[in-house]
Scaffold this active site. Sequence first.
Site, PDB file in Angstrom:
ATOM      1  N   ASP A  38     -22.658   3.340 -17.233  1.00  0.00           N
ATOM      2  CA  ASP A  38     -22.214   1.652 -17.315  1.00  0.00           C
ATOM      3  C   ASP A  38     -23.428   0.949 -17.810  1.00  0.00           C
ATOM      4  O   ASP A  38     -23.991   1.187 -16.669  1.00  0.00           O
ATOM      5  CB  ASP A  38     -20.904   1.455 -17.296  1.00  0.00           C
ATOM      6  CG  ASP A  38     -20.006   0.341 -17.145  1.00  0.00           C
ATOM      7  OD1 ASP A  38     -20.388  -0.358 -18.501  1.00  0.00           O
ATOM      8  OD2 ASP A  38     -19.571  -0.169 -16.276  1.00  0.00           O
ATOM      9  N   GLU A  39     -23.529  -0.486 -18.528  1.00  0.00           N
ATOM     10  CA  GLU A  39     -24.039  -0.815 -17.215  1.00  0.00           C
ATOM     11  C   GLU A  39     -25.441  -0.615 -17.598  1.00  0.00           C
ATOM     12  O   GLU A  39     -26.114  -0.755 -16.729  1.00  0.00           O
ATOM     13  CB  GLU A  39     -24.049  -1.490 -16.078  1.00  0.00           C
ATOM     14  CG  GLU A  39     -22.016  -2.632 -15.886  1.00  0.00           C
ATOM     15  CD  GLU A  39     -22.222  -3.523 -16.403  1.00  0.00           C
ATOM     16  OE1 GLU A  39     -23.876  -4.257 -16.892  1.00  0.00           O
ATOM     17  OE2 GLU A  39     -21.293  -4.412 -15.942  1.00  0.00           O
ATOM     18  N   GLN A  50     -27.244  -9.285 -20.545  1.00  0.00           N
ATOM     19  CA  GLN A  50     -26.793  -9.242 -19.256  1.00  0.00           C
ATOM     20  C   GLN A  50     -27.613  -8.512 -17.667  1.00  0.00           C
ATOM     21  O   GLN A  50     -27.085  -8.012 -16.751  1.00  0.00           O
ATOM     22  CB  GLN A  50     -25.742  -8.946 -19.118  1.00  0.00           C
ATOM     23  CG  GLN A  50     -24.719  -9.911 -19.737  1.00  0.00           C
ATOM     24  CD  GLN A  50     -23.178  -9.687 -19.351  1.00  0.00           C
ATOM     25  OE1 GLN A  50     -22.895  -9.429 -18.725  1.00  0.00           O
ATOM     26  NE2 GLN A  50     -22.588  -8.988 -20.215  1.00  0.00           N
ATOM     27  N   ARG A  53     -19.070 -16.279 -18.356  1.00  0.00           N
ATOM     28  CA  ARG A  53     -17.512 -16.457 -17.123  1.00  0.00           C
ATOM     29  C   ARG A  53     -16.301 -17.414 -17.574  1.00  0.00           C
ATOM     30  O   ARG A  53     -15.173 -16.440 -17.668  1.00  0.00           O
ATOM     31  CB  ARG A  53     -17.994 -15.812 -15.986  1.00  0.00           C
ATOM     32  CG  ARG A  53     -19.090 -15.165 -15.384  1.00  0.00           C
ATOM     33  CD  ARG A  53     -19.447 -13.643 -15.127  1.00  0.00           C
ATOM     34  NE  ARG A  53     -19.812 -13.558 -16.625  1.00  0.00           N
ATOM     35  CZ  ARG A  53     -19.252 -11.802 -17.383  1.00  0.00           C
ATOM     36  NH1 ARG A  53     -18.092 -11.378 -17.465  1.00  0.00           N
ATOM     37  NH2 ARG A  53     -20.427 -11.976 -18.129  1.00  0.00           N
TER      38      ARG A  53
END
Length: 769
Positions: free
Chosen positions: A222-223, A253, A607
């Site tokens: 992930d990420e 991101q 967000r």
Amino acid sequence: MPHTSLSDQLTASQRRAVEHRDGPLLILAGPGSGKTRVITQRIAQMVRRGVDPRSILAITFTNKAAGEMADRVEALLPGAKVWVSTFHKFCARLLRQHARGVGLDTNYSIFDTVDQRQLIKLTMRELDIDPVTYQPAKIAAQISSAKNRMQSSEMFVQHYEERIGNHDQAVVARVYPAYQRALLASNAVDFDDLLLHTVALLVENPELRSELDARFRYVLVDEYQDTNLAQYQIVTAISQEHRNLCATGDPDQSIYGWRGARIGNILRFENDFPEAEVVRLEENFRSTQHILASADSLIAHNVERKAKSLITDNPQGAPVELLNFYDERQEADVIASEINRMVAEGDESYNDFAIFYRVNALSRKIERALSEHRVPYQVAAGLAFYERAEIKDLLAYLRLVHNPKDVASFARVVNTPTRGIGKKTQSRLNRWASTEGLSLMVAAAQAERCPQLGARAVKALKAFTAMIEQFSLADAGSISDLLRMIIDQTQLTRGWADSDTEQDQQRLANVNELVTDASQYDTAVGSESSLEGFLETTSLVNEGDSLDGETGRVTLMTLHAAKGLEFPVVYVVGVEENLIPHERSLRSDDWREKEEERRLLFVGMTRAMRRLFLTQTLRRDFRGRSLATIPSEFLMETEFVLNNYADGLGGEWDSTANRPTHDEMDQSVPDHDVPPIAANMQHARSTKQSAKLSLTTAADLLNGTSDQADIPVGFAEGMTVRHPKYGLGTVTTLSGFSKNRAVTVQFHDRDRIETFIAAKCPLQPVGMG
DNA sequence: CAGGCCGTGCTTTTT
DNA sequence: GCACGGCCTG
């Protein structure tokens, strides 16, 4: 849930990601695109199709993410043994089993940043390097950054010797190898070492590598945009024969480049795995169209990215608003009263709001205003539970019991609470122990043999080691009992109970909480209970994860901390040049740093679910001085309506307290005039009206729709200019509006880069190129 | 050895 | 402007 109906709820690309089984897969997941849901469903789908859950390894960065993923997998596949772990925990486990392979004992300690600093300081003292001139924290940062580049101490030294480095590097070249030796002597690793040792293990043991490759046939990361070089190597190393690596993430991101994360890892996934399938999750389920359009317009200015559109079926919503304030006092006051107003009108509740800032220093004034306006809030910062001094002290006792070679823990508790073993005694013991080749605990136990130590010191040291030696898990029965025993014998909490200071009460409460944690651990693992296991969770788990969504409070945090979260209403404060983009990125000659700043703002903006406010002020206190600000160049890349509070006509703001009158403003700020951008948009002053307004980009405003007769516009990027003092230079960046229009010039002489206010600087245009 | 005073030096911080 | 760390004094 039967899987037919399950797939029905997925979009086409989500389904493709879920259905994909064998071979490398890259999931490029935009913000709010349901990534976690896709990953967990994919795991469930694989298992349903016969993949052994034990052959699946899912890796995340944070414990929180790991916990969430584990919970969701558990909900879909009760009892399935999928290994969900953080990078560091995965490596820690692996190293426990193969500690010998890298020169450690299995009971090695894990040093956090504080321990690391302490050991570096100790090492520097031994090398007679002044820790005042060379700050251990900075040396530590440089060592860590070398480790992030996978540069061992030997490599660093060699590299340093091959070309002349600067002063700092000379120190690092001496400290780094000594620090590594000290770590080994302590039978300890720091966070970076967990990864590096694992890489070394995999490189040096091809049979172990292929064993893991076979064991973890399916690997999910992930990420992925946040992986550093070591993490990248670990992941790719175990995905060679079984190339079922699923990387998920979003290059847009990537905000941890400064910590060694390499956005290139995700960008080159398709080169590393040419047979990879790529799925783009572009539909956003979180934000309104206005918010997404604005964020998309911003991020489109980045060069280093994979083009990706952000689309949504969500309503258009209200436009993004740029709130312009006179100063940070007004900024904080208005935000606080606006939040109160929106809550009072029943539209929102306090936990719907989040306030993000680039640097922690900005939170203070906001916090003050929030308390004055009685707005309940929580700050996602502060020391993590396990980093508090009293907790670290207690854990250091535990660590010393488990690993007597642990120098950092020894140094931490040998005189805590004070027992007459002062600095002198400690340094004499250190010196003697290292000449004799003894660990500190062993040396202290036979302190009478050390000629430099006086009788009193010897007695104190022997008493200390005798006390430590009688602490044992076997005798105590459980970890919580062992902790109680330690607290009792060391008198660590003496005086706190009777003290009436808030701090002491807090300390006592923290210590009690640790004991409670320990007894929970005891019952959770039963007979498996081990110091090792408990210490591992305490050193790799951060309590900061437990920020609650349902507290009925406004949440304050840095932009970095905001990643992965969502809030109905978001304020991003201080969208100003030098703050975001941060001045450091502007000073850097690496353009990628500015792109990372842009991504940071992008993360913050995305967000927001329903409302997004960006704020800027005309003046801001900076290190005690009030300075005129320059609007962030990023504002020109976004879409918003302006709501100007700095012109005295300001929107809903009618707080009487502390608001500067026009006279005051005239006196204190000669250039407080409303910039044309604001003047142009005066009708945009009420929040309630804004939804009716047409969208305008700052760039539109700048390109002549506004009245800018008095503004010198004679500068352009690439133009050559002359400065009376600095000589010739080239204009690299233009930013800001109107009187705040700023020109950044790279001077040809040396490395000088300066930013000027266009209207006031003595720059002479000389020509283009 | 604690408590106060002064000088310094300032992003972000998953583990 | 403020916090932290080092040094000095009681």
